[in-house]
Design a protein around this motif. Structure first.
Motif, PDB file in Angstrom:
ATOM      1  N   UNK A 143       0.835  -1.196   0.000  1.00 22.95           N
ATOM      2  CA  UNK A 143       0.000   0.000   0.000  1.00 22.95           C
ATOM      3  C   UNK A 143       0.874   1.251   0.000  1.00 22.95           C
ATOM      4  N   UNK A 144       1.898   1.254   0.829  1.00 24.28           N
ATOM      5  CA  UNK A 144       2.818   2.389   0.893  1.00 24.28           C
ATOM      6  C   UNK A 144       3.494   2.616  -0.458  1.00 24.28           C
ATOM      7  N   UNK A 145       3.928   1.537  -1.073  1.00 21.69           N
ATOM      8  CA  UNK A 145       4.575   1.655  -2.385  1.00 21.69           C
ATOM      9  C   UNK A 145       3.607   2.198  -3.430  1.00 21.69           C
ATOM     10  N   UNK A 146       2.353   1.756  -3.376  1.00 26.40           N
ATOM     11  CA  UNK A 146       1.349   2.247  -4.328  1.00 26.40           C
ATOM     12  C   UNK A 146       1.092   3.735  -4.125  1.00 26.40           C
ATOM     13  N   UNK A 147       1.051   4.161  -2.864  1.00 29.37           N
ATOM     14  CA  UNK A 147       0.851   5.583  -2.570  1.00 29.37           C
ATOM     15  C   UNK A 147       2.030   6.397  -3.089  1.00 29.37           C
ATOM     16  N   UNK A 148       3.246   5.907  -2.855  1.00 28.31           N
ATOM     17  CA  UNK A 148       4.449   6.606  -3.319  1.00 28.31           C
ATOM     18  C   UNK A 148       4.472   6.709  -4.847  1.00 28.31           C
ATOM     19  N   UNK A 149       4.166   5.603  -5.520  1.00 25.63           N
ATOM     20  CA  UNK A 149       4.151   5.600  -6.980  1.00 25.63           C
ATOM     21  C   UNK A 149       3.066   6.530  -7.517  1.00 25.63           C
ATOM     22  N   UNK A 150       1.900   6.513  -6.890  1.00 25.56           N
ATOM     23  CA  UNK A 150       0.816   7.414  -7.301  1.00 25.56           C
ATOM     24  C   UNK A 150       1.226   8.872  -7.124  1.00 25.56           C
ATOM     25  N   UNK A 151       1.902   9.164  -6.017  1.00 24.26           N
ATOM     26  CA  UNK A 151       2.355  10.534  -5.778  1.00 24.26           C
ATOM     27  C   UNK A 151       3.363  10.967  -6.845  1.00 24.26           C
ATOM     28  N   UNK A 152       4.246  10.072  -7.235  1.00 18.94           N
ATOM     29  CA  UNK A 152       5.214  10.407  -8.279  1.00 18.94           C
ATOM     30  C   UNK A 152       4.504  10.702  -9.600  1.00 18.94           C
ATOM     31  N   UNK A 210       3.407  12.965   1.607  1.00 20.72           N
ATOM     32  CA  UNK A 210       4.152  11.713   1.731  1.00 20.72           C
ATOM     33  C   UNK A 210       4.977  11.671   3.010  1.00 20.72           C
ATOM     34  N   UNK A 211       5.365  12.822   3.509  1.00 20.50           N
ATOM     35  CA  UNK A 211       6.139  12.876   4.750  1.00 20.50           C
ATOM     36  C   UNK A 211       5.332  12.356   5.931  1.00 20.50           C
ATOM     37  N   UNK A 212       4.026  12.361   5.813  1.00 16.80           N
ATOM     38  CA  UNK A 212       3.164  11.827   6.861  1.00 16.80           C
ATOM     39  C   UNK A 212       2.899  10.338   6.620  1.00 16.80           C
ATOM     40  N   UNK A 213       2.744   9.957   5.376  1.00 18.81           N
ATOM     41  CA  UNK A 213       2.392   8.579   5.035  1.00 18.81           C
ATOM     42  C   UNK A 213       3.513   7.605   5.409  1.00 18.81           C
ATOM     43  N   UNK A 214       4.746   7.929   5.055  1.00 18.15           N
ATOM     44  CA  UNK A 214       5.867   7.019   5.296  1.00 18.15           C
ATOM     45  C   UNK A 214       6.026   6.614   6.755  1.00 18.15           C
ATOM     46  N   UNK A 215       6.174   7.577   7.655  1.00 15.06           N
ATOM     47  CA  UNK A 215       6.319   7.218   9.067  1.00 15.06           C
ATOM     48  C   UNK A 215       5.078   6.533   9.649  1.00 15.06           C
ATOM     49  N   UNK A 216       3.909   6.891   9.154  1.00 18.53           N
ATOM     50  CA  UNK A 216       2.691   6.251   9.649  1.00 18.53           C
ATOM     51  C   UNK A 216       2.684   4.772   9.284  1.00 18.53           C
ATOM     52  N   UNK A 217       3.002   4.467   8.035  1.00 17.65           N
ATOM     53  CA  UNK A 217       3.078   3.067   7.597  1.00 17.65           C
ATOM     54  C   UNK A 217       4.153   2.336   8.399  1.00 17.65           C
ATOM     55  N   UNK A 218       5.308   2.972   8.573  1.00 21.38           N
ATOM     56  CA  UNK A 218       6.389   2.369   9.360  1.00 21.38           C
ATOM     57  C   UNK A 218       5.901   2.012  10.759  1.00 21.38           C
ATOM     58  N   UNK A 219       5.243   2.951  11.410  1.00 24.56           N
ATOM     59  CA  UNK A 219       4.774   2.744  12.776  1.00 24.56           C
ATOM     60  C   UNK A 219       3.744   1.612  12.837  1.00 24.56           C
ATOM     61  N   UNK A 220       2.794   1.611  11.918  1.00 22.04           N
ATOM     62  CA  UNK A 220       1.746   0.581  11.921  1.00 22.04           C
ATOM     63  C   UNK A 220       2.337  -0.796  11.640  1.00 22.04           C
ATOM     64  N   UNK A 221       3.249  -0.883  10.666  1.00 23.17           N
ATOM     65  CA  UNK A 221       3.890  -2.167  10.359  1.00 23.17           C
ATOM     66  C   UNK A 221       4.680  -2.660  11.565  1.00 23.17           C
ATOM     67  N   UNK A 222       5.387  -1.757  12.231  1.00 22.14           N
ATOM     68  CA  UNK A 222       6.148  -2.135  13.420  1.00 22.14           C
ATOM     69  C   UNK A 222       5.220  -2.655  14.510  1.00 22.14           C
ATOM     70  N   UNK A 223       4.086  -1.996  14.705  1.00 25.11           N
ATOM     71  CA  UNK A 223       3.144  -2.428  15.745  1.00 25.11           C
ATOM     72  C   UNK A 223       2.542  -3.797  15.418  1.00 25.11           C
ATOM     73  N   UNK A 224       2.217  -4.025  14.156  1.00 20.96           N
ATOM     74  CA  UNK A 224       1.684  -5.332  13.756  1.00 20.96           C
ATOM     75  C   UNK A 224       2.706  -6.421  14.071  1.00 20.96           C
TER      76      UNK A 224
END
Length: 90
Positions: free
Chosen positions: A16-25, A44-58
């Motif tokens: 999902x993060x990669x799709x968001x990044x590619x869409x933003x590009x 994107x500066x908000x999306x990246x750390x949010x995904x990182x945090x959620x993945x870490x918590x999972x």
């Protein structure tokens, strides 16, 4: 081979993060304006750390019964250091 549900979730969030990044590009290219591209990049500066945090918590929830409190504290400190480095340190 059966893949763990937590791993599926973590990988799915990364896709999902990669799709968001590619869409933003693609949006940046289609806008063809530096100021608008900076605005997109700001989101994107908000999306990246949010995904990182959620993945870490999972991942941490998945291994919660295997880790001691001491290890959780060290992992938590590491996550806090990363977030401070991203948002606080200039």
């Amino acid at each position: 081979m059966k893949i763990d549900a937590a791993v599926w979730t973590m990988a799915g969030l990364r896709f999902l993060s990669a799709a968001i990044e590619l869409s933003a590009a693609i949006v940046m290219l289609s806008l063809n304006d530096v100021k608008k591209a900076i605005a997109v990049n700001t989101l994107l500066a908000v999306v990246g750390p949010t995904i990182f945090f959620v993945v870490m918590m999972v991942g941490l929830v998945a291994v919660a019964n295997e880790l001691s409190l001491f290890k959780f504290i060290w992992i938590g400190a590491g996550v806090v250091c990363i977030l401070v480095g991203i948002y606080v340190v200039k």
